[in-house]
Motif scaffolding. Structure first.
Motif, PDB file in Angstrom:
ATOM      1  N   MET A   1       3.061  -4.727 -14.392  1.00  0.00           N
ATOM      2  CA  MET A   1       1.728  -3.580 -13.548  1.00  0.00           C
ATOM      3  C   MET A   1       0.611  -3.821 -13.578  1.00  0.00           C
ATOM      4  O   MET A   1      -0.642  -3.652 -13.085  1.00  0.00           O
ATOM      5  CB  MET A   1       1.760  -2.181 -15.122  1.00  0.00           C
ATOM      6  N   LYS A   2       0.160  -5.158 -14.441  1.00  0.00           N
ATOM      7  CA  LYS A   2      -0.856  -5.800 -14.853  1.00  0.00           C
ATOM      8  C   LYS A   2      -1.716  -6.520 -13.803  1.00  0.00           C
ATOM      9  O   LYS A   2      -2.521  -6.183 -13.041  1.00  0.00           O
ATOM     10  CB  LYS A   2      -1.288  -6.518 -16.335  1.00  0.00           C
ATOM     11  N   LEU A   3      -0.143  -6.970 -12.989  1.00  0.00           N
ATOM     12  CA  LEU A   3      -1.309  -8.046 -11.918  1.00  0.00           C
ATOM     13  C   LEU A   3      -1.408  -6.431 -10.915  1.00  0.00           C
ATOM     14  O   LEU A   3      -2.010  -7.053 -10.250  1.00  0.00           O
ATOM     15  CB  LEU A   3       0.275  -8.778 -11.750  1.00  0.00           C
ATOM     16  N   VAL A   4      -0.197  -5.902 -10.122  1.00  0.00           N
ATOM     17  CA  VAL A   4      -1.075  -5.059  -9.603  1.00  0.00           C
ATOM     18  C   VAL A   4      -2.423  -4.171  -9.854  1.00  0.00           C
ATOM     19  O   VAL A   4      -3.093  -4.273  -8.936  1.00  0.00           O
ATOM     20  CB  VAL A   4      -0.270  -3.663  -9.762  1.00  0.00           C
ATOM     21  N   GLY A   5      -2.347  -3.955 -10.920  1.00  0.00           N
ATOM     22  CA  GLY A   5      -4.352  -3.117 -11.888  1.00  0.00           C
ATOM     23  C   GLY A   5      -4.780  -4.253 -11.328  1.00  0.00           C
ATOM     24  O   GLY A   5      -5.688  -3.909 -10.915  1.00  0.00           O
ATOM     25  N   LYS A   6      -4.550  -5.203 -11.349  1.00  0.00           N
ATOM     26  CA  LYS A   6      -5.729  -6.846 -11.104  1.00  0.00           C
ATOM     27  C   LYS A   6      -6.122  -6.606  -9.515  1.00  0.00           C
ATOM     28  O   LYS A   6      -7.274  -7.175  -9.305  1.00  0.00           O
ATOM     29  CB  LYS A   6      -5.653  -8.108 -11.943  1.00  0.00           C
ATOM     30  N   GLN A  29      -7.960  10.883  -9.852  1.00  0.00           N
ATOM     31  CA  GLN A  29      -9.313  11.019 -10.946  1.00  0.00           C
ATOM     32  C   GLN A  29      -9.915   9.940 -11.605  1.00  0.00           C
ATOM     33  O   GLN A  29      -8.780   9.126 -11.642  1.00  0.00           O
ATOM     34  CB  GLN A  29      -9.216  11.674 -12.730  1.00  0.00           C
ATOM     35  N   VAL A  30     -10.931   9.661 -12.025  1.00  0.00           N
ATOM     36  CA  VAL A  30     -11.384   8.494 -12.054  1.00  0.00           C
ATOM     37  C   VAL A  30     -10.611   7.416 -13.222  1.00  0.00           C
ATOM     38  O   VAL A  30     -10.586   6.417 -13.305  1.00  0.00           O
ATOM     39  CB  VAL A  30     -13.221   8.024 -12.277  1.00  0.00           C
ATOM     40  N   GLU A  31     -10.576   8.182 -14.281  1.00  0.00           N
ATOM     41  CA  GLU A  31      -9.471   7.761 -14.978  1.00  0.00           C
ATOM     42  C   GLU A  31      -8.401   6.914 -14.960  1.00  0.00           C
ATOM     43  O   GLU A  31      -7.355   6.138 -15.142  1.00  0.00           O
ATOM     44  CB  GLU A  31      -9.473   8.489 -16.398  1.00  0.00           C
ATOM     45  N   THR A  32      -7.269   7.997 -13.789  1.00  0.00           N
ATOM     46  CA  THR A  32      -6.532   7.224 -13.096  1.00  0.00           C
ATOM     47  C   THR A  32      -6.849   5.889 -12.022  1.00  0.00           C
ATOM     48  O   THR A  32      -5.570   5.146 -12.640  1.00  0.00           O
ATOM     49  CB  THR A  32      -6.365   8.852 -12.339  1.00  0.00           C
ATOM     50  N   ILE A  33      -7.721   5.918 -11.810  1.00  0.00           N
ATOM     51  CA  ILE A  33      -7.802   4.252 -11.379  1.00  0.00           C
ATOM     52  C   ILE A  33      -8.548   3.015 -12.506  1.00  0.00           C
ATOM     53  O   ILE A  33      -7.718   2.339 -11.921  1.00  0.00           O
ATOM     54  CB  ILE A  33      -9.253   4.911  -9.732  1.00  0.00           C
ATOM     55  N   ALA A  34      -8.839   3.517 -13.065  1.00  0.00           N
ATOM     56  CA  ALA A  34      -9.402   2.662 -14.985  1.00  0.00           C
ATOM     57  C   ALA A  34      -7.888   2.683 -15.152  1.00  0.00           C
ATOM     58  O   ALA A  34      -7.861   0.645 -15.334  1.00  0.00           O
ATOM     59  CB  ALA A  34     -10.342   3.259 -14.952  1.00  0.00           C
ATOM     60  N   SER A  35      -7.395   3.390 -15.769  1.00  0.00           N
ATOM     61  CA  SER A  35      -5.638   2.924 -15.438  1.00  0.00           C
ATOM     62  C   SER A  35      -4.628   1.921 -15.697  1.00  0.00           C
ATOM     63  O   SER A  35      -4.443   1.505 -15.933  1.00  0.00           O
ATOM     64  CB  SER A  35      -4.960   4.508 -16.585  1.00  0.00           C
ATOM     65  N   ILE A  36      -4.982   2.409 -13.821  1.00  0.00           N
ATOM     66  CA  ILE A  36      -4.750   1.081 -13.294  1.00  0.00           C
ATOM     67  C   ILE A  36      -4.696   0.166 -13.693  1.00  0.00           C
ATOM     68  O   ILE A  36      -4.193  -0.823 -13.760  1.00  0.00           O
ATOM     69  CB  ILE A  36      -3.939   1.407 -11.695  1.00  0.00           C
ATOM     70  N   GLU A  37      -6.129  -0.506 -12.849  1.00  0.00           N
ATOM     71  CA  GLU A  37      -6.638  -1.055 -13.436  1.00  0.00           C
ATOM     72  C   GLU A  37      -6.180  -2.320 -14.682  1.00  0.00           C
ATOM     73  O   GLU A  37      -6.523  -3.221 -14.124  1.00  0.00           O
ATOM     74  CB  GLU A  37      -8.815  -1.721 -12.588  1.00  0.00           C
ATOM     75  N   GLN A  38      -6.708  -1.253 -15.539  1.00  0.00           N
ATOM     76  CA  GLN A  38      -6.567  -1.970 -17.035  1.00  0.00           C
ATOM     77  C   GLN A  38      -4.676  -2.192 -17.296  1.00  0.00           C
ATOM     78  O   GLN A  38      -4.937  -2.685 -18.109  1.00  0.00           O
ATOM     79  CB  GLN A  38      -6.928  -1.101 -18.776  1.00  0.00           C
ATOM     80  N   GLY A  39      -4.039  -2.074 -16.046  1.00  0.00           N
ATOM     81  CA  GLY A  39      -2.363  -2.122 -16.414  1.00  0.00           C
ATOM     82  C   GLY A  39      -1.894  -0.914 -17.173  1.00  0.00           C
ATOM     83  O   GLY A  39      -0.821  -1.406 -17.937  1.00  0.00           O
ATOM     84  N   ARG A  40      -2.902  -0.236 -17.558  1.00  0.00           N
ATOM     85  CA  ARG A  40      -1.811   1.231 -18.620  1.00  0.00           C
ATOM     86  C   ARG A  40      -1.184   2.527 -17.764  1.00  0.00           C
ATOM     87  O   ARG A  40      -0.838   2.628 -18.057  1.00  0.00           O
ATOM     88  CB  ARG A  40      -2.646   1.661 -19.066  1.00  0.00           C
ATOM     89  N   ARG A  41      -1.430   2.005 -16.348  1.00  0.00           N
ATOM     90  CA  ARG A  41      -0.379   3.240 -15.598  1.00  0.00           C
ATOM     91  C   ARG A  41      -0.330   2.691 -14.178  1.00  0.00           C
ATOM     92  O   ARG A  41      -0.202   1.704 -13.539  1.00  0.00           O
ATOM     93  CB  ARG A  41      -1.562   4.817 -15.398  1.00  0.00           C
ATOM     94  N   THR A  42       0.996   3.251 -13.825  1.00  0.00           N
ATOM     95  CA  THR A  42       2.071   2.508 -12.887  1.00  0.00           C
ATOM     96  C   THR A  42       1.278   2.738 -11.727  1.00  0.00           C
ATOM     97  O   THR A  42       0.938   3.756 -12.026  1.00  0.00           O
ATOM     98  CB  THR A  42       2.970   2.648 -12.896  1.00  0.00           C
TER      99      THR A  42
END
Length: 261
Positions: A1-6, A29-42
């Protein structure tokens, strides 16, 4: 997930977009994009395709998601499901082992954790029970999710708690079934069809209108994002609802079990 977020963050920066701008364009939501980029959300497949179009990345994100290692694609811990559950627009839940966690009384939840093998210690049972009670706050949100639940009748007969506590649990079920936005249906013993023989599962609609599923097995839990697998579970759930008692019949069954006129 972290690699995809990066990768999402890299492509977004190259497109000279802020997280907020990308979120607006993608309808999330902006939180969705932030969580994905941080590797916290698939990053789920349909959003990956949408971001590829917005960022002109020629399918790079969809390809990355499709080829993620299984440990990343299917998270192993229930906490990730609970993050989605807290924000869900809709939940559809089939249960044939114990009552759904969102509908359990404290004593029933404690009994569930007490029966775990390998056993939990007293402190862990108390902590897990408190967490389950906290999860039920979503039923009291200002705008709660739409909740549909199908429960096999055998679950109602399971006596994990004392007679008085069992009756209290049934009363709690009846009260929950009367809440706005909650639809509870019992799949009766008398049914000659049963679309859920492979076990319990939950379907969720996220605030981004993505659809995911969650299932638990003896050796772990699985968050399912593959559209084909989610579709299969959606079809199963539709059949289960058709095979179950109506919400009104379910409430009458609970009233009979409680000895109410």
């Amino acid at each position: 997930m972290k690699l995809v977020g990066k990768l999402v963050g890299l492509f977004r920066t190259a497109a000279a977009l802020t997280q907020a701008q990308l979120a607006v364009s993608a309808g999330v939501q902006v939180e969705t994009i932030a969580s994905i980029e941080q590797g916290r959300r698939t990053l789920l497949p349909d959003l990956a395709h949408r971001l590829d179009e917005l960022l002109d990345t020629k399918g790079a994100l969809a390809t990355a998601v499709e080829n993620m290692p299984e440990v990343d694609l299917i998270p192993a811990w229930a906490e990730q499901y609970m993050d989605l559950e807290r924000e869900a627009l809709a939940l559809s839940w089939f249960e044939n082992q114990v009552l759904p966690g969102l509908l359990q009384t404290e004593s029933y939840a404690e009994a569930v954790f007490r029966n775990r093998v390998p056993v939990f210690g007293a402190d862990e049972i108390a902590a897990q029970t408190a967490l389950r009670m906290e999860r039920q706050e979503i039923l009291r949100r200002p705008v709660p999710p739409t909740i549909s639940m199908v429960v096999w009748e055998a679950v109602l007969k399971l006596r994990l708690v004392s007679g008085d506590e069992h009756a209290r649990q049934l009363q709690h079920l009846l009260a929950c079934a009367r809440l706005p936005g909650v639809c509870l249906q019992i799949l009766p013993f008398a049914s000659t069809t049963h679309a859920g023989l492979n076990g319990p599962f939950t379907l969720l609609e996220t605030p981004d209108h993505q659809y995911v599923a969650y299932s638990e097995t003896q050796r772990g839990s699985h968050l399912v994002s593959d559209p084909t697998d989610v579709s299969i579970l959606t079809q199963k759930y539709a059949m289960l609802r058709a095979q179950a008692l109506s919400p009104e019949q379910t409430m009458r069954l609970l009233e009979r079990l409680l000895g109410e006129p």
